[in-house]
Design an enzyme around this catalytic site. Structure first.
Site, mmCIF file in Angstrom:
data_model
loop_
_atom_site.group_PDB
_atom_site.id
_atom_site.type_symbol
_atom_site.label_atom_id
_atom_site.label_comp_id
_atom_site.label_asym_id
_atom_site.label_seq_id
_atom_site.Cartn_x
_atom_site.Cartn_y
_atom_site.Cartn_z
ATOM 1 N N CYS A 33 8.477 -26.012 -26.501
ATOM 2 C CA CYS A 33 9.835 -26.242 -25.982
ATOM 3 C C CYS A 33 10.079 -25.379 -24.745
ATOM 4 C CB CYS A 33 10.816 -25.949 -27.120
ATOM 5 S SG CYS A 33 12.483 -25.513 -26.655
ATOM 6 N N CYS A 74 13.106 -23.138 -24.706
ATOM 7 C CA CYS A 74 12.905 -21.992 -25.615
ATOM 8 C C CYS A 74 12.143 -20.885 -24.911
ATOM 9 C CB CYS A 74 12.102 -22.407 -26.850
ATOM 10 S SG CYS A 74 12.903 -23.653 -27.859
#
Ligand SMILES: [Zn+2]
Length: 141
Positions: free
Chosen positions: A70, A73
């Site tokens: 991600c 993230c």
């Protein structure tokens, strides 16, 4: 003296860690000697370690639910780590939603990154998305 907690990835012992020392050198487990899974003052925890921590921590616990694939993230990680250095009255942890799918489902984490604050073992605040470093302390107030 400010402290935080980390859970050993080898023997699963809960370690109380001096925050200042953790910033100088990655601490080792008091029981088995394994290097604790800490990045600055952010600890990586499994579901088991997280439950142990929630049960024992005398400070709020702030958790970053993330995954390695991600992009947002990965962008958020440094903000979270930087905030942890200035907020020594909370325990900062990272939970990998790929390896801890069951815990993430139990908590109803839908998008990542998601930051959740727990006090006395209970969720008190949840904020999805990337949060600027300066806004992270507000989640704990
Ligand atoms: Zn250990």
């Amino acid at each position: 003296m400010a402290h935080t907690f980390s859970v050993c990835s080898k023997c699963a012992s809960l370690n109380k860690v001096d925050s200042q020392k953790a910033l100088e050198k990655t601490p080792s487990c008091g029981k088995c000697g394994q290097t604790l899974p800490m990045h600055g003052l952010v600890s990586e925890v499994t579901a088991e370690g997280f439950k142990k921590l929630l049960a024992k921590s005398d400070q709020p616990v702030i958790a970053d639910f993330w995954a390695s694939w991600c992009g947002p993230c990965r962008a958020y990680g440094p903000n979270f780590e930087a905030a942890s250095k200035n907020l020594k009255s909370a325990v900062f942890v990272k939970i990998n939603t790929e390896t801890e799918q069951q815990l993430s489902a139990q908590l109803g984490v839908r998008g990542i990154p998601t930051t959740i604050v727990f006090k006395n073992g209970k969720e008190v605040r949840r904020q999805p998305g990337v949060i600027p470093e300066a806004a992270i302390p507000q989640l704990l107030s």
